[in-house]
Write an enzyme that holds these catalytic residues in place. Structure first.
Site, PDB file in Angstrom:
ATOM      1  N   GLY A  13       2.473   2.176  -9.791  1.00  0.00           N
ATOM      2  CA  GLY A  13       2.524   0.723  -9.654  1.00  0.00           C
ATOM      3  C   GLY A  13       1.236   0.160  -9.095  1.00  0.00           C
ATOM      4  N   GLU A  50     -36.577  26.792  -5.453  1.00  0.00           N
ATOM      5  CA  GLU A  50     -36.974  25.644  -6.255  1.00  0.00           C
ATOM      6  C   GLU A  50     -37.231  25.958  -7.727  1.00  0.00           C
ATOM      7  OE1 GLU A  50     -39.215  22.455  -3.704  1.00  0.00           O
ATOM      8  OE2 GLU A  50     -40.081  24.405  -3.277  1.00  0.00           O
ATOM      9  N   ARG A  81     -48.381  18.229  -7.178  1.00  0.00           N
ATOM     10  CA  ARG A  81     -47.661  19.360  -7.777  1.00  0.00           C
ATOM     11  C   ARG A  81     -47.316  19.070  -9.234  1.00  0.00           C
ATOM     12  NH1 ARG A  81     -45.130  24.120  -6.542  1.00  0.00           N
ATOM     13  NH2 ARG A  81     -45.952  24.044  -4.424  1.00  0.00           N
ATOM     14  N   VAL A 131       0.840  -1.193   0.000  1.00  0.00           N
ATOM     15  CA  VAL A 131       0.000   0.000   0.000  1.00  0.00           C
ATOM     16  C   VAL A 131       0.877   1.245   0.000  1.00  0.00           C
ATOM     17  CG1 VAL A 131      -1.635   1.363   1.342  1.00  0.00           C
ATOM     18  CG2 VAL A 131      -1.958  -1.103   1.136  1.00  0.00           C
ATOM     19  N   GLU A 180     -36.448  15.983   5.255  1.00  0.00           N
ATOM     20  CA  GLU A 180     -37.783  16.353   5.724  1.00  0.00           C
ATOM     21  C   GLU A 180     -38.404  15.235   6.536  1.00  0.00           C
ATOM     22  OE1 GLU A 180     -40.586  17.879   2.982  1.00  0.00           O
ATOM     23  OE2 GLU A 180     -39.252  19.419   2.205  1.00  0.00           O
ATOM     24  N   PHE A 211      -8.128  11.701 -14.730  1.00  0.00           N
ATOM     25  CA  PHE A 211      -7.990  10.476 -13.931  1.00  0.00           C
ATOM     26  C   PHE A 211      -8.687  10.585 -12.582  1.00  0.00           C
ATOM     27  CE2 PHE A 211      -5.943   7.695 -10.897  1.00  0.00           C
ATOM     28  CZ  PHE A 211      -5.823   6.501 -11.605  1.00  0.00           C
TER      29      PHE A 211
END
Length: 1414
Positions: free
Chosen positions: A349, A1343, A881, A258, A803, A337
């Protein structure tokens, strides 16, 4: 063995950790061990940038100190030995002094909810530590790894561009068509003053930055030794020499190596993998060497991608062009990338050995002929990275004891050409759908192929080479014959089965051909001449643009709004660009969010246990493995609930599933442990057995099985039968709108603290709805609601997702606190949050529209189906709505709309910004575009012809008053130069075969009010304290919209009744002591037992609508707007970019007389409370200012304290204005606390005046006056538009056929990033369009702007139509269905051509796709 001590520095302070656990990340350590909560957890996978920090270390190979950004959520603390960590707290604070980076993002309005802000600050700070005068391009590139869901990105870039040496939008050279210096003057709008003055910013002084710790600098020459850290399950070994590394690999052949932990960290957290031994080779010199050899450049396997990129850029600048073909291909892939945080730590690597089948770089390395040096103890070999290197999925040729030492990337040769391509959903930081490297080498002096390599990722379970196809082309000439043969060969060789992982089979297959065609054209272009004897084809001029690499000009943006009236008091902040009051604290990391609250001494952690099946009976639950996890406390389930297990708005949900689960992610129980890490392990240890039941996943499934919630909703007007019979044409069709995840940066979070008395409990919750949180918890515990206190300081975004669905977490946490008697905390991981909480409703619209030859609509019938999920929640309101917006802005004499809520086995969908309106209006604009095509008329002409007029009645019989859409439309047409631009688009399309442009102008009409009448109410409470300070309490919650900011600006107005009540009570004391101070009068009143508290209340008048009778008034008023967008698509890949956007909003203003009256009125009212409100500049001084601070709300209240300041004279002069009682107050309450996704206790949420545009986008809005043109609520306009951009073009949720959500984080679900915002983004607010029904003639805009992003969707469709017309020989039809979102896949597949026809995959009748639409 004895573990070593870990030594590192954080913000200049030495940290010595004697028990370092390799599984502990830097983020967890900072937040829990060091108490530094400024660094945030947004996703846990390095995809959002909220956890960005700067790491500094002495690089022994470069002999210098290096600074780089990193994701703290992925960085193991064990990797930080002798590293200096700088967090947002370490560079500045409001208690001392803000750093210039913090100051500029705050003052430029670049922080709304603020959760992403510390990450933005640290990305910019790191760039400045490396380059004190960066270019604009470097600034924009530094944010590829950062996401924001609120701002729309523009204000962040605008603030940080002030650091650029090339300044402005293009360096001040005016050489960019979008340059601000080239913008034409618009005399019809008074341009606002500058939103901030860069000259007032603190200068950046690089010499004043914190120094690198001297102790670490002294260690630069000390020999490094092997380190070993032992954790509960994992051992970390830091090797210091190559010999040590090879010995360790021989000793532990299964050990993982690692460097950056960008892959292993994700596998351990999200894929439940465990690697008992981890070896870090990051210190080993041989693995970090860069050598320039005779055949290429060799990079040690531990070299970071960032260092590889820098080296290759230097080589390209210095070497002859013919030698750098491969390098430029690698750099093109590197460009897209990942973000800087990943590229700075991830190794070359590691990228190779991970062997990802969708690797960006491995196909490039394979095609280039790169060589790999592999070593083990006693052996060393060099192998070509060819088609044999990856024998299977995630496998390489390396033996168990071998490691990759280096990779040599070769120089290209004379006559050799190389290209790399990648296609993803989003350009910035996205995983490829298909990626490839392509190389051709010609015989010297000819175009005869000597070598040909075509290598692909995303087309198999590993990186592959099209070996069969390329082998046949050796010795052939580079001409159309070769092109046709290669395409046919690739179509055959790169076949994908219909159920291939990742789906998008036809798209991916088409991309392989499209990429080769691009490569073929690119090579022709580079050859630059026409060879005789048909050895090489001639490049068609109309094909030239297909060879251009994807480029995006720096955004150039303009926001225009009306200035405040002349003579307005400087202390009157209404209409002025007041920064978000908490922006400085957000920029410094001091703003406290729910999970930032320090841990209690005996606090426990909770993790939910959820269903893995969509529909099943629960047979058994086994917790025996979970009980073995250290720190395990208990498992809670429905059996532990003392009150009721029933919950939900419709009482149709359970807190914990008892006998049956009805969706993947259905909560069955929860484990409680001592730490979040142990809780995750314990939850994984709970084993549940099921009896699977048939599941209904999609809308189509629900229709087929008649599975619906409740009865159908219907709205009808006119004579539909007659309308259709009179129509010249009738068109029928359908369109699908996909769902959308809220992706608030702060996931759902709750802390529950039992008080130990009579069932009392205090909850700290990230919620928009404290009222329901309180009632649901009380109901579950079986106690009165007054025993439960819910507090909300602020949220890191909400958008409707908090909500109701936040209660899923809060009730479970409250039960755990009740059972254990201890404080309990739970913050969902991103993958949990996306799985459990639902999102925007997917919609299917089936329409039938009748119209005349002129384009006039005479009849419309639409069936709306929404995927509600496994409970009703707010789905009925969303559908209502949608039905009330099915006309958008068009008058239709005969109309019928039907709505059905599909009952499915998915997590319940819920409220989301727009609340059904965007879906209803997109369906409307879809059939409207079909009408225009059928009639052969311009779409803008047909839209304008059908538009409502002032005073018209809608189909639900509401009169349109102040209908400014025609004005917005005309101004948008003019300011965008629509007709001239349309001619330019037509010209471009004739001259370019493989790139097309589209243009579209779209209006919107958005109703403002809750459709449930009782929600349209609001209250306020004022306390005056004896020291003169004032406490204002209201029912809103702060989630980035700037609610507190607006309360400060207009609090006196919407609490005017309460203010007047208190003033009246103080009059006797003022008369007795006329020379006294405000404090004297207040103290005297208190001592005389006079109440210093008062309330105000408001109910929106005459609102209420019945679907049963089609009567009543659903909306108090409408917000209007228009947007014009121009886009450009790449017909070969499906890429698109928005070139220009113009937004217009009816902003407001009044005739002069009325304006003057309101100015006087405003000053008088402000005077009543302005003594408590300093001039707006002082707000920016942060929490240390004595004038102002914010407190969290108790239950559903949000508290603001205003301290008295030089108040005596002003208060003496104050007299109440006639007629300014409750009605005036209520308007402000309604105006300030409306929509924007807010749904707290019977409250509307804030929205103001402003709107936005896209790439070439022009937007006009009808919006009333701006209470604060640049406060966060107004900034939501841009944020809303960019969120709509995501909805309609980018964000796509994928579900398996079994109902399992496959897109659960930023790696697979792509919200808009910095690179997605329009190139030219113009926002205008319409002048002189007052809204008589709201305070200061303002309108809600949180909105409404979202839908205007549909102008981009239909501009894309316009461009696709141009592409289809050019390839009409492929049986394309004029009318075609384009579902939302218009992703690259849908765009490419719709651009039917010879490549798509070669790539059609035969699908068996009973096949099972990888994913399906729901």
């Amino acid at each position: 063995m004895t573990a070593d001590e870990l030594v590192f520095f954080v913000n200049g302070k030495k940290v010595v950790e004697k028990n370092a656990d390799p599984e502990t990340t830097l983020l967890a350590y900072l937040r829990r061990k060091l108490g530094l909560s400024g660094t945030k957890l947004g996703c846990g996978e390095g995809g959002c940038g909220a956890c960005t920090v700067m790491l500094s270390k002495y690089d022994r190979l470069q002999n210098k100190i290096i600074h780089f950004s990193a994701n703290a959520c992925l960085a193991p603390i064990c990797s930080l030995h002798h590293v200096a960590v700088t967090t947002v707290e370490g560079i500045g604070s409001t208690k001392s002094r803000l750093h210039p980076v913090q100051e500029r993002i705050a003052k430029s309005h670049g922080s709304q909810c603020g959760f992403c802000t510390p990450g933005m600050v640290m990305s910019m700070y790191t760039l400045l530590r490396n380059q004190s005068e960066p270019t604009v391009e470097e600034i924009e590139n530094s944010f590829q790894g950062n996401l924001c869901r609120c701002t729309g990105y523009r204000p962040i870039l605008q603030g940080f561009r002030t650091f650029a040496r090339d300044g402005g939008c293009c360096g001040g050279n005016a050489d960019n068509s979008n340059c601000c210096m080239n913008q034409k003057k618009d005399d019809t709008v008074t341009q606002s003053p500058c939103l901030f003055n860069p000259e007032e910013f603190m200068p950046l002084d690089p010499t004043q930055e914190p120094i690198f710790p001297p102790e670490l600098l002294r260690l630069k020459d000390a020999p490094q030794k092997q380190l070993r850290f032992e954790g509960e399950r994992v051992t970390w070994i830091q090797a210091s020499t190559l010999k040590e590394l090879l010995d360790l690999k021989a000793q532990h052949p299964e050990a993982k190596l690692v460097v950056g932990n960008t892959e292993i960290g994700i596998e351990m957290k999200f894929k439940k993998m465990l690697f008992p031994v981890i070896v870090s080779p990051a210190w080993i010199p041989e693995l970090n060497l860069v050598e320039h050899g005779p055949e290429g450049i060799s990079f040690g396997a531990a070299c970071t991608l960032d260092s590889v990129e820098k080296t290759l850029k230097d080589a390209v600048a210095k070497l002859p062009a013919h030698q750098t073909e491969v390098f430029r291909g690698v750099l093109e892939q590197m460009r897209w990338f990942a973000g800087k945080q990943v590229k700075s730590v991830a190794s070359i690597g590691g990228n190779i050995i991970t062997a990802s089948p969708i690797s960006d770089l491995n196909p490039v390395f394979m095609a280039s002929g790169a060589k790999l040096t592999i070593v083990s103890r006693g052996t060393r070999r060099t192998v070509p990275m060819d088609h044999t290197f990856f024998p299977g999925y995630r496998k390489t040729l390396l033996g168990p004891e071998e490691i990759l030492l280096s990779i040599e990337i070769p120089y290209s040769r004379e006559g050799e050409f190389f290209s790399a391509f990648k296609q993803a959903s989003r350009r910035d930081d996205d995983i490829a759908k298909v990626t490839c490297g392509m190389r051709v080498l010609f015989q010297p002096g000819t175009t005869q192929v000597k070598e040909l390599a075509l290598c692909f990722g995303g087309m198999a379970d590993r990186t592959i080479s099209a070996f069969k196809t390329t082998r046949k082309q050796l010795s052939n000439f580079w001409n159309e014959k070769l092109l046709h043969e290669v395409c046919a060969g690739l179509a055959e060789e790169l076949y994908l089965p219909h159920d291939a992982p990742g789906g998008m089979v036809d798209f991916r297959r088409t991309l392989t051909l499209s990429f080769f065609f691009k490569f073929y054209l690119t090579v022709l272009h580079k050859l630059g001449k026409d060879h005789p004897e048909d050895k090489c084809g001639k490049l068609d001029p109309t094909f030239a643009s297909a060879t251009f690499l994807f480029q995006k000009d720096p955004p150039a943006n303009v926001q225009l709004f009306q200035e405040v009236p002349k003579g307005q008091s400087e202390e009157d902040t209404v209409g002025r660009p007041l920064p978000h009051l908490a922006s400085a604290m957000q920029a410094s990391g001091e703003a406290v969010y729910c999970d930032d609250i320090p841990r209690y001494e005996n606090e426990l952690s909770l993790r939910l246990v959820t269903s893995t099946l969509a529909h099943a009976k629960i047979k058994s639950i086994d917790i025996s493995e979970a009980q073995k996890v250290p720190g395990f406390v208990c498992f809670i389930s429905a059996d532990d609930i003392p009150g009721s297990n029933t919950t939900g708005l419709g009482n149709d949900e359970t807190i914990f599933a008892k006998d049956k689960v009805t969706c993947v992610g259905h909560i069955i129980g929860a484990v409680v442990t001592d730490t979040p890490e142990h809780a995750q392990r314990a939850a994984q240890g709970v084993k549940i057995t099921y009896e699977e039941l048939p599941a209904i996943i999609s809308i189509e499934d629900a229709i087929k099985n008649n599975s619906f919630w409740g009865r159908e909703l219907k709205i009808e007007k006119g004579d539909l039968k007659k309308g259709f019979s009179e129509a010249d044409n009738v068109v029928s069709g359908e369109v699908y709108i996909g769902g959308q995840d809220h992706f608030y940066l702060e996931t759902q979070c709750t802390i529950a603290v039992p008080k130990g008395e009579a069932g009392e409990m205090e909850l700290f919750v990230s919620t928009q709805n404290t009222n329901k949180t309180q009632s649901f918890v009380a109901n579950m515990l079986g106690v009165p609601a007054n025993r439960i206190v819910v507090r909300v300081k602020r949220m890191g975004g909400g958008f409707g997702g908090k909500e109701t669905r936040s209660t899923l977490v809060s009730t479970a946490v409250a039960l755990a606190a009740y059972k254990t008697g201890c404080p309990v905390r739970c913050m969902l991981d991103r993958d949990e949050d996306m799985l459990i909480t639902g999102g925007r409703h997917p919609f299917l619209g089936r329409y039938k529209v009748g119209f005349m030859k002129t384009g006039r609509i005479v009849a419309l019938e639409v069936e709306h189906y929404s995927n509600a999920g496994n409970s009703v929640d707010l789905s009925r309101g969303v559908m209502e709505r949608a039905l009330l917006h099915m006309d958008n802005c068009y008058k239709i004499p005969n109309i019928r709309g039907i709505g059905r809520l599909c009952k499915t086995n998915l997590s319940s969908n819920t409220a989301f910004r727009g609340f059904g309106g965007p879906q209803g209006m997109l369906i409307a604009e879809h059939w409207m575009s079909e009408v225009a095509v059928t009639c052969g008329l311009p779409a803008e002409e047909v839209r304008r012809k059908n538009m409502y007029k002032e005073g018209d009645l809608t189909y639900f019989d509401q009169k349109l008053e102040g209908f400014t859409v025609p004005r917005c439309w005309d101004e948008c047409l003019a300011s965008s130069q629509f007709h001239a631009r349309k001619s330019e688009v037509d010209k471009f399309n004739k001259e370019n075969c493989w790139k097309k442009r589209g243009l579209c102008i779209i209006p919107t009409k958005f109703g403002i009010s809750f459709l449930t009448p009782f929600l349209n109410q609001a209250g306020a409470l004022i306390h005056v304290y004896t020291d003169g300070s004032v406490l204002l309490t209201h029912g809103g919650t702060e989630m980035g919209q700037g609610l507190h900011t607006k309360m400060v600006q207009v609090s006196c107005l919407w609490t005017v009744e309460a203010c007047q009540t208190i003033l009246k009570r103080l009059e006797p004391f003022k008369r007795k002591n006329p020379s006294g101070s405000w404090e004297d009068w207040v103290t005297a009143a208190y001592q005389d037992a006079v109440s210093l508290s008062a309330t105000g209340f408001y109910k929106t008048p005459n609102v209420g609508y019945s679907f049963e009778t089609n009567s009543g008034k659903p909306f108090h008023y409408f917000t209007y707007g228009v947007a014009c967008s121009e886009v450009e698509i790449d017909c070969l890949t499906g890429d698109h970019k928005v070139r220009c956007l113009q937004n217009f909003s009816t902003k407001g203003g009044k005739e002069e007389k009325q304006l003057n009256y309101n100015t006087n009125q405003r000053q008088t009212l402000v005077g009543k409370i302005m003594p408590y409100i300093p001039a707006w500049e002082t707000f920016f001084k942060g929490p240390e200012s004595k004038n102002f601070r914010l407190l969290g709300p108790r239950r559903h209240c949000l508290n603001a304290i205003f301290a008295a300041r030089n108040s005596q004279d002003l208060w003496k002069q104050v007299m109440p204005m006639p007629g300014e009682g409750l009605e005036r107050l209520s308007r402000v309450v309604r105006g300030q606390v409306s929509r924007a996704g807010l749904f707290p206790a019977s409250f509307q949420a804030p929205l103001w005046v402003a709107w936005c545009p896209w790439w070439k986008q022009y937007l006009s809005l009808g919006n009333g006056e701006a209470v604060c043109p640049r406060c966060p609520s107004a900034l939501q306009v841009e944020g809303a538009f960019v969120q709509g951009l995501g909805l309609f073009t980018l964000e796509e949720l994928h579900y398996s056929p079994e109902g399992n959500l496959l897109t659960r984080g930023p790696s697979t679900y792509k919200i808009p990033a910095f690179g997605n915002i329009p190139t030219e983004f113009r926002v205008s607010l319409l002048r002189d369009s007052p809204n008589k029904k709201a305070i200061y003639a303002s309108k809600a805009v949180g909105e409404p702007p979202l839908f205007l992003a549909a102008s981009i969707f239909f501009a894309i469709k316009d461009a696709i139509r141009a592409a289809r017309a050019q390839h009409a020989d492929n049986n394309t039809k004029a009318l075609f269905q384009l579902d939302s979102p218009a992703t690259p896949e849908k765009i490419r597949n719709a651009c039917v051509d010879k490549f798509t026809t070669l790539s059609v995959t035969d699908v068996p009748g009973n096949y099972k796709p990888w994913s399906r639409r729901v």
